[in-house]
Motif scaffolding. Structure first.
Motif, PDB file in Angstrom:
ATOM      1  N   SER A 165       0.826  -1.209   0.000  1.00 21.74           N
ATOM      2  CA  SER A 165       0.000   0.000   0.000  1.00 21.74           C
ATOM      3  C   SER A 165       0.860   1.258   0.000  1.00 21.74           C
ATOM      4  CB  SER A 165      -0.941   0.003   1.205  1.00 21.74           C
ATOM      5  OG  SER A 165      -0.214   0.036   2.413  1.00 21.74           O
ATOM      6  N   VAL A 166       2.014   1.201   0.662  1.00 19.68           N
ATOM      7  CA  VAL A 166       2.933   2.338   0.654  1.00 19.68           C
ATOM      8  C   VAL A 166       3.534   2.515  -0.743  1.00 19.68           C
ATOM      9  CG1 VAL A 166       5.127   3.223   1.538  1.00 19.68           C
ATOM     10  CG2 VAL A 166       3.480   2.171   3.109  1.00 19.68           C
ATOM     11  N   MET A 167       3.970   1.407  -1.316  1.00 24.15           N
ATOM     12  CA  MET A 167       4.629   1.478  -2.622  1.00 24.15           C
ATOM     13  C   MET A 167       3.668   1.963  -3.720  1.00 24.15           C
ATOM     14  SD  MET A 167       7.623   0.581  -1.665  1.00 24.15           S
ATOM     15  CE  MET A 167       8.519   0.436  -3.203  1.00 24.15           C
ATOM     16  N   THR A 168       2.436   1.487  -3.658  1.00 20.95           N
ATOM     17  CA  THR A 168       1.480   1.857  -4.710  1.00 20.95           C
ATOM     18  C   THR A 168       0.825   3.210  -4.464  1.00 20.95           C
ATOM     19  OG1 THR A 168      -0.269   0.600  -3.588  1.00 20.95           O
ATOM     20  CG2 THR A 168       0.996  -0.545  -5.299  1.00 20.95           C
ATOM     21  N   ALA A 169       1.014   3.777  -3.286  1.00 20.21           N
ATOM     22  CA  ALA A 169       0.435   5.096  -3.000  1.00 20.21           C
ATOM     23  C   ALA A 169       1.157   6.216  -3.758  1.00 20.21           C
ATOM     24  CB  ALA A 169       0.484   5.364  -1.495  1.00 20.21           C
ATOM     25  N   TYR A 170       2.367   5.928  -4.184  1.00 23.36           N
ATOM     26  CA  TYR A 170       3.134   6.911  -4.948  1.00 23.36           C
ATOM     27  C   TYR A 170       2.912   6.699  -6.448  1.00 23.36           C
ATOM     28  CZ  TYR A 170       5.628   8.262  -0.701  1.00 23.36           C
ATOM     29  OH  TYR A 170       5.936   8.735   0.554  1.00 23.36           O
ATOM     30  N   SER A 171       3.229   7.705  -7.224  1.00 25.43           N
ATOM     31  CA  SER A 171       3.046   7.626  -8.672  1.00 25.43           C
ATOM     32  C   SER A 171       4.039   6.688  -9.335  1.00 25.43           C
ATOM     33  CB  SER A 171       3.163   9.022  -9.299  1.00 25.43           C
ATOM     34  OG  SER A 171       4.438   9.592  -9.000  1.00 25.43           O
ATOM     35  N   SER A 172       5.140   6.399  -8.621  1.00 22.69           N
ATOM     36  CA  SER A 172       6.129   5.477  -9.166  1.00 22.69           C
ATOM     37  C   SER A 172       6.851   4.778  -8.011  1.00 22.69           C
ATOM     38  CB  SER A 172       7.157   6.220 -10.016  1.00 22.69           C
ATOM     39  OG  SER A 172       7.974   7.058  -9.202  1.00 22.69           O
ATOM     40  N   GLU A 173       7.387   3.598  -8.291  1.00 24.96           N
ATOM     41  CA  GLU A 173       8.173   2.893  -7.274  1.00 24.96           C
ATOM     42  C   GLU A 173       9.450   3.664  -6.958  1.00 24.96           C
ATOM     43  OE1 GLU A 173       7.665  -1.805  -6.944  1.00 24.96           O
ATOM     44  OE2 GLU A 173       8.316  -1.205  -8.948  1.00 24.96           O
ATOM     45  N   ARG A 174       9.979   4.341  -7.947  1.00 23.20           N
ATOM     46  CA  ARG A 174      11.169   5.159  -7.702  1.00 23.20           C
ATOM     47  C   ARG A 174      10.889   6.181  -6.618  1.00 23.20           C
ATOM     48  NH1 ARG A 174      12.264  10.191  -9.309  1.00 23.20           N
ATOM     49  NH2 ARG A 174      14.455  10.897  -9.426  1.00 23.20           N
ATOM     50  N   GLN A 175       9.758   6.847  -6.714  1.00 27.85           N
ATOM     51  CA  GLN A 175       9.428   7.871  -5.718  1.00 27.85           C
ATOM     52  C   GLN A 175       9.166   7.241  -4.355  1.00 27.85           C
ATOM     53  OE1 GLN A 175       9.705  11.174  -6.245  1.00 27.85           O
ATOM     54  NE2 GLN A 175       9.413  11.300  -4.031  1.00 27.85           N
ATOM     55  N   ALA A 176       8.530   6.075  -4.343  1.00 24.86           N
ATOM     56  CA  ALA A 176       8.267   5.381  -3.078  1.00 24.86           C
ATOM     57  C   ALA A 176       9.582   4.997  -2.402  1.00 24.86           C
ATOM     58  CB  ALA A 176       7.413   4.140  -3.334  1.00 24.86           C
ATOM     59  N   LEU A 177      10.529   4.489  -3.180  1.00 31.22           N
ATOM     60  CA  LEU A 177      11.820   4.105  -2.617  1.00 31.22           C
ATOM     61  C   LEU A 177      12.604   5.318  -2.116  1.00 31.22           C
ATOM     62  CD1 LEU A 177      13.016   1.292  -5.035  1.00 31.22           C
ATOM     63  CD2 LEU A 177      12.978   1.149  -2.548  1.00 31.22           C
ATOM     64  N   LEU A 178      12.581   6.382  -2.896  1.00 29.31           N
ATOM     65  CA  LEU A 178      13.286   7.598  -2.474  1.00 29.31           C
ATOM     66  C   LEU A 178      12.711   8.162  -1.186  1.00 29.31           C
ATOM     67  CD1 LEU A 178      13.775   9.392  -5.920  1.00 29.31           C
ATOM     68  CD2 LEU A 178      15.581   8.407  -4.455  1.00 29.31           C
ATOM     69  N   SER A 179      11.389   8.121  -1.072  1.00 28.54           N
ATOM     70  CA  SER A 179      10.739   8.621   0.142  1.00 28.54           C
ATOM     71  C   SER A 179      11.105   7.749   1.344  1.00 28.54           C
ATOM     72  CB  SER A 179       9.221   8.626  -0.060  1.00 28.54           C
ATOM     73  OG  SER A 179       8.563   9.053   1.105  1.00 28.54           O
TER      74      SER A 179
END
Length: 512
Positions: free
Chosen positions: A242-256
């Protein structure tokens, strides 16, 4: 009311137990004992088992004072419990008697092995004795006491998993990194449990072998109820889908995630969309940010073939972050590892470890998580725990040692008599059961009184750290297979069996 969850204490048993007061013969004393009838899943290569959880059962359910209100509530229930909603028999008079004369405490004596004892099939783990007018209540508490099968089975599963991991650690991990073994198996089982109590008891049993746990109920229970406030469990910040898909991209989720927790140890699930692409395309893009934070990234696949998913993660991390070769000649990823937490079993865990080893990586580069497989996919038959009556002294003073010996069920044969359990020096101290009147000279009986018609004055349960130390010491010291029943008791069992067979063949056992 004195019972937990609003239940009267008299109902913490099976229905038919309530009717047995009128069925047992008049007696002065009776003894029943509890054993595991076979090792974990009948695995003949390693028959060691961990006995634990009795402390919780006694403190929570047995060592409580019954009240007249308990009996009144039970009576109201039993008044409609028989077939046709008629009155069901129960020993009201005995309950009221021990409430009045024994300060409300259930009138039995319980002797047990220490929490965390490593045992084998047919080792008596506890023994119950009832006397005089209360003899007919000797197995009334069987149902609730047998619930120790659950933490014992989880503890055994967890320890067997540790044994498998230790094998590869010994071959591929440098001594200064052996401490990481404590976190190699993580408990993800809370959501797989049927209730909070199950998660607490089972999760604590897992912590006898590892420190890793996301089951907060167990971590808190073990720390504050069993270990005097000293911590026993750890975890790390981690993402979920749910955290990973809440962002527009996995790159942004990982960076966050790296921004929030990248200076320490943290985990990221990587298969929300395409695991292979996340490893090959996203991981290199965020590497600079991860390296600038200086922390440790745990890559978590959550689908696909377990072995291949782990190897893909290791190779991708090796390519992006590099690795060093340790003193034993195995590669250790720089600042990263992989955890497999989806569908792990002891068998798949061993397959993964072998594949990692064969690929040249140190076992410290991979961790494991178990959920339902750890806390839910076990049952009483996994180690076949059972309680059986073993001795009775009738009203005329005659003692009869008895045993179950079904013609069609040899795996359910029980032991006759009253017992003592002693450490066998010839088997590195592994426990062996004797008749209580036939123990070796100067041998200490490992069955200790833990409840005697109420809490035992001066008895203090071992803290969690002591129990964990006992499990580790005995498991590593005791052989995978051992002689658990003494020769003298086996001979006596044969003697009792022959006597029973003679009675059956003569028809006297059937009153013919």
């Amino acid at each position: 009311m004195s019972g937990p969850f609003g239940l009267p204490l008299a109902l913490l048993t099976d229905s038919y137990k309530a009717s047995h007061f009128a069925l047992y013969p008049a007696a002065e004393q009776a003894t029943a004992y509890c054993e595991f009838r076979h090792g974990y899943d009948k695995d003949a290569s390693d028959e060691r088992m961990v006995f634990c959880g009795l402390r919780y059962i006694i403190e929570q359910y047995v060592a409580r004072q019954w009240t007249v209100q308990d009996v009144d509530m039970a009576e109201a229930f039993f008044s409609t419990h028989n077939a046709g909603f008629k009155t069901f028999p129960f020993p009201k008079h005995l309950f009221l008697k021990f409430i009045a004369e024994n300060n409300g405490y259930f009138p039995v004596c319980i002797e047990a092995l220490c929490e965390g004892s490593v045992v084998y099939a047919h080792t008596p783990v506890f023994q119950i004795t009832a006397k005089d007018e209360y003899t007919s209540l000797v197995t009334y508490l069987e149902t609730v006491l047998l619930m120790t099968w659950y933490p014992s089975t989880v503890a055994t599963l967890s320890r067997r998993s540790r044994t498998a991991i230790e094998e590869y650690y010994a071959q591929s991990v440098d001594d200064e990194w052996l401490w990481t073994l404590e976190s190699r198996m993580h408990d993800f089982g809370f959501r797989a449990c049927t209730c909070v109590e199950q998660s607490m008891i089972g999760g604590a049993a897992h912590l006898l072998s590892f420190e890793g746990s996301d089951t907060l109920s167990a971590a808190y229970f073990a720390q504050y109820r069993l270990n005097n406030g000293r911590p026993v469990a750890t975890s790390i910040p981690a993402t979920e889908h749910s955290v990973m898909t809440a962002y527009s991209s996995e790159r942004q989720a990982l960076l966050s995630t790296i921004e929030a927790y990248g200076s320490g140890v943290f985990a990221c699930v990587m298969d929300s969309y395409d695991y292979s692409r996340a490893l090959s395309e996203v991981l290199p893009v965020v590497a600079e940010k991860k390296l600038s934070k200086g922390g440790f990234l745990v890559i978590r696949p959550d689908s696909g073939d377990q072995v291949e998913a782990v190897l893909m993660g290791l190779r991708a991390a090796d390519k992006v972050f590099g690795s060093s070769t340790n003193k034993k000649g195995f590669k250790v990823i720089n600042g990263a590892s992989v955890i497999q937490g989806d569908g792990v079993t002891t068998a798949s865990l061993q397959r993964i470890l072998k594949a990692v080893h064969d690929a040249g990586y140190s076992a410290q580069c991979v961790g494991f998580g178990m959920g339902g497989g750890l806390l839910q996919k076990v049952n009483r038959d996994t180690m076949s725990m059972a309680v059986k009556l073993s001795s009775i002294t009738y009203a005329d003073g005659q003692t009869r040692d008895i045993m179950k010996f079904p013609k069609e069920g040899s795996d359910k044969v029980s032991l006759p008599g009253r017992f003592a359990v002693c450490a066998d020096p010839a088997q590195n101290g592994a426990p062996v059961v004797y008749r209580s009147t036939d123990t070796p000279a100067n041998a200490e009986n490992l069955l200790r009184v833990v409840y005697d018609n109420g809490p035992v004055a001066g008895h203090v349960w071992d803290d969690f750290a002591t129990v964990k130390q006992r499990v580790g010491k005995q498991w590593s010291k005791f052989p995978p297979r051992a002689r658990a029943v003494s020769d003298s008791l086996l001979a006596y069992q044969s003697e009792v069996h022959a006597r029973q067979e003679q009675s059956v063949n003569a028809g006297t056992a059937f009153g013919i």
